[in-house]
Design a protein around this motif. Sequence first.
Motif, PDB file in Angstrom:
ATOM      1  N   THR A  95      46.573 -22.026  -1.136  1.00  0.00           N
ATOM      2  CA  THR A  95      45.571 -21.932  -0.651  1.00  0.00           C
ATOM      3  C   THR A  95      44.651 -23.075   0.029  1.00  0.00           C
ATOM      4  OG1 THR A  95      45.191 -20.506  -3.115  1.00  0.00           O
ATOM      5  CG2 THR A  95      43.385 -22.152  -2.388  1.00  0.00           C
ATOM      6  N   ILE A  96      44.069 -22.186   1.245  1.00  0.00           N
ATOM      7  CA  ILE A  96      43.265 -24.000   1.982  1.00  0.00           C
ATOM      8  C   ILE A  96      41.364 -23.802   1.731  1.00  0.00           C
ATOM      9  CG2 ILE A  96      43.169 -24.099   4.153  1.00  0.00           C
ATOM     10  CD1 ILE A  96      45.635 -23.892   4.104  1.00  0.00           C
ATOM     11  N   ILE A  97      41.155 -23.989   1.521  1.00  0.00           N
ATOM     12  CA  ILE A  97      39.925 -24.574   2.187  1.00  0.00           C
ATOM     13  C   ILE A  97      39.321 -25.537   2.946  1.00  0.00           C
ATOM     14  CG2 ILE A  97      37.329 -25.627   1.364  1.00  0.00           C
ATOM     15  CD1 ILE A  97      38.676 -25.682  -1.062  1.00  0.00           C
ATOM     16  N   LEU A  98      38.527 -24.852   4.447  1.00  0.00           N
ATOM     17  CA  LEU A  98      38.512 -26.126   5.479  1.00  0.00           C
ATOM     18  C   LEU A  98      36.596 -26.112   5.669  1.00  0.00           C
ATOM     19  CD1 LEU A  98      41.240 -24.033   8.119  1.00  0.00           C
ATOM     20  CD2 LEU A  98      41.444 -26.291   6.715  1.00  0.00           C
ATOM     21  N   ASP A  99      36.416 -26.972   6.343  1.00  0.00           N
ATOM     22  CA  ASP A  99      34.853 -27.163   6.711  1.00  0.00           C
ATOM     23  C   ASP A  99      35.203 -27.088   8.525  1.00  0.00           C
ATOM     24  OD1 ASP A  99      34.906 -28.322   3.696  1.00  0.00           O
ATOM     25  OD2 ASP A  99      33.176 -28.647   4.438  1.00  0.00           O
ATOM     26  N   PHE A 100      33.903 -25.827   9.091  1.00  0.00           N
ATOM     27  CA  PHE A 100      34.025 -26.654  10.606  1.00  0.00           C
ATOM     28  C   PHE A 100      33.296 -27.004  10.989  1.00  0.00           C
ATOM     29  CE2 PHE A 100      37.220 -22.989   8.858  1.00  0.00           C
ATOM     30  CZ  PHE A 100      38.100 -23.772   9.380  1.00  0.00           C
ATOM     31  N   PHE A 101      33.042 -27.520  12.049  1.00  0.00           N
ATOM     32  CA  PHE A 101      32.169 -27.468  13.067  1.00  0.00           C
ATOM     33  C   PHE A 101      32.135 -26.165  14.319  1.00  0.00           C
ATOM     34  CE2 PHE A 101      32.084 -32.522  12.946  1.00  0.00           C
ATOM     35  CZ  PHE A 101      30.754 -32.783  12.079  1.00  0.00           C
ATOM     36  N   LEU A 102      31.294 -25.477  14.291  1.00  0.00           N
ATOM     37  CA  LEU A 102      31.294 -24.628  15.427  1.00  0.00           C
ATOM     38  C   LEU A 102      30.531 -24.336  16.158  1.00  0.00           C
ATOM     39  CD1 LEU A 102      31.932 -21.106  14.649  1.00  0.00           C
ATOM     40  CD2 LEU A 102      29.660 -21.006  14.057  1.00  0.00           C
ATOM     41  N   GLU A 103      30.864 -24.194  17.218  1.00  0.00           N
ATOM     42  CA  GLU A 103      30.418 -23.963  18.432  1.00  0.00           C
ATOM     43  C   GLU A 103      30.432 -22.060  18.763  1.00  0.00           C
ATOM     44  OE1 GLU A 103      31.817 -24.278  22.823  1.00  0.00           O
ATOM     45  OE2 GLU A 103      31.784 -26.174  21.859  1.00  0.00           O
ATOM     46  N   CYS A 104      28.835 -21.914  18.759  1.00  0.00           N
ATOM     47  CA  CYS A 104      29.081 -20.456  19.522  1.00  0.00           C
ATOM     48  C   CYS A 104      29.351 -19.820  20.599  1.00  0.00           C
ATOM     49  CB  CYS A 104      27.360 -20.168  18.922  1.00  0.00           C
ATOM     50  SG  CYS A 104      27.253 -20.963  16.459  1.00  0.00           S
ATOM     51  N   GLY A 105      30.282 -18.662  20.650  1.00  0.00           N
ATOM     52  CA  GLY A 105      30.522 -18.480  22.028  1.00  0.00           C
ATOM     53  C   GLY A 105      29.731 -17.318  22.268  1.00  0.00           C
ATOM     54  N   THR A 106      30.140 -15.981  21.844  1.00  0.00           N
ATOM     55  CA  THR A 106      29.864 -15.105  22.617  1.00  0.00           C
ATOM     56  C   THR A 106      29.453 -14.091  21.644  1.00  0.00           C
ATOM     57  OG1 THR A 106      31.829 -14.063  23.643  1.00  0.00           O
ATOM     58  CG2 THR A 106      30.159 -14.912  25.611  1.00  0.00           C
ATOM     59  N   ILE A 107      29.147 -13.318  21.829  1.00  0.00           N
ATOM     60  CA  ILE A 107      28.849 -11.565  20.498  1.00  0.00           C
ATOM     61  C   ILE A 107      28.860 -10.174  21.647  1.00  0.00           C
ATOM     62  CG2 ILE A 107      27.961 -10.041  18.657  1.00  0.00           C
ATOM     63  CD1 ILE A 107      26.322 -13.133  18.113  1.00  0.00           C
ATOM     64  N   ILE A 108      29.865 -10.062  21.645  1.00  0.00           N
ATOM     65  CA  ILE A 108      30.460  -9.235  21.795  1.00  0.00           C
ATOM     66  C   ILE A 108      28.907  -7.463  21.066  1.00  0.00           C
ATOM     67  CG2 ILE A 108      30.826  -7.416  23.759  1.00  0.00           C
ATOM     68  CD1 ILE A 108      33.035  -9.983  24.011  1.00  0.00           C
ATOM     69  N   GLU A 109      28.325  -7.054  21.805  1.00  0.00           N
ATOM     70  CA  GLU A 109      27.987  -5.772  20.861  1.00  0.00           C
ATOM     71  C   GLU A 109      28.152  -4.217  20.761  1.00  0.00           C
ATOM     72  OE1 GLU A 109      25.977  -5.960  17.428  1.00  0.00           O
ATOM     73  OE2 GLU A 109      25.155  -8.005  18.667  1.00  0.00           O
ATOM     74  N   TYR A 110      28.436  -3.153  20.276  1.00  0.00           N
ATOM     75  CA  TYR A 110      28.911  -1.969  20.959  1.00  0.00           C
ATOM     76  C   TYR A 110      27.518  -0.730  21.239  1.00  0.00           C
ATOM     77  CZ  TYR A 110      32.989  -2.131  17.218  1.00  0.00           C
ATOM     78  OH  TYR A 110      33.209  -2.388  16.800  1.00  0.00           O
ATOM     79  N   SER A 111      28.090  -0.423  22.462  1.00  0.00           N
ATOM     80  CA  SER A 111      27.097  -0.059  23.201  1.00  0.00           C
ATOM     81  C   SER A 111      26.449   1.571  22.928  1.00  0.00           C
ATOM     82  CB  SER A 111      27.889   1.034  24.550  1.00  0.00           C
ATOM     83  OG  SER A 111      28.939  -0.408  25.167  1.00  0.00           O
ATOM     84  N   VAL A 112      25.702   1.826  23.052  1.00  0.00           N
ATOM     85  CA  VAL A 112      24.709   2.526  22.654  1.00  0.00           C
ATOM     86  C   VAL A 112      24.612   3.272  24.172  1.00  0.00           C
ATOM     87  CG1 VAL A 112      22.399   2.563  21.404  1.00  0.00           C
ATOM     88  CG2 VAL A 112      23.328   0.438  21.418  1.00  0.00           C
ATOM     89  N   TYR A 113      24.761   5.240  23.251  1.00  0.00           N
ATOM     90  CA  TYR A 113      24.899   6.059  24.140  1.00  0.00           C
ATOM     91  C   TYR A 113      23.764   6.798  23.800  1.00  0.00           C
ATOM     92  CZ  TYR A 113      29.721   4.288  25.022  1.00  0.00           C
ATOM     93  OH  TYR A 113      30.264   3.451  25.931  1.00  0.00           O
TER      94      TYR A 113
END
Length: 229
Positions: free
Chosen positions: A211-229
């Motif tokens: 069982t592991i508990i981790l704290d992170f700093f997050l560097e947000c990258g890209t969010i790829i959405e599903y294409s809308v047709y």
Amino acid sequence: MKFKRFSLIFSAFFIFSALSAQVPSVVKNIRIPLWAELDAYPEFASDSSNPEINDFSYPVKGIREVAPFIIEGMVYGWSFKYTPLDKARGVEEILEIKPVQELNPLYEPVKYSSPWIEDNKLNCWCEFTRNDFQIQAYNLWSSIKNPVIQGRGTGDLKLGFEGVREAASNALKDAIRKYYRSLIKNKPKEINGKVLIRKMPVIGVDSGHYTIILDFFLECGTIIEYSVY
């Protein structure tokens, strides 16, 4: 020999300043206590000729595999690619992680000091000293208001080192899910980014699982959405 059924635990000391931030000595010096059970392999225990039992090379090998994996996440961070579960589209949940940079054992060694045996466990300190560049990198992560996220994960104890990796991956997955669910209304196709472990990890053993508990700093990258047709 594959690292299996290896019971080990990280415990950590948290040092806080008056502002609840890590003091400089903790940022510079990483010191993680780690232990491994010596009788985790009963099939070998009766074989007095087995050198991996007699000279402790087997538990030592496991410790030397686990420590750099965690310390790389603290010093250089991990990059990740996360695909959320989407049953409607038949998409499985996938998380890929890899170190942003691996430690060079020649120039960036992890030191193992003060070994001792207690309660049939081999204990030691796993130590790493950040250089000036690495300290600056940590301070940059902490100063540019990167989001702080936390996750808890479990991994199968029987998998040994791979169980530690599984638990760490699940902790990161948990942290990513909790953070992005508060920001994104519709499930994206993929999320990319980087994280840096900001505190000493807490890793324990419970009911046959790490069982592991981790704290992170997050560097947000890209969010790829599903294409809308």
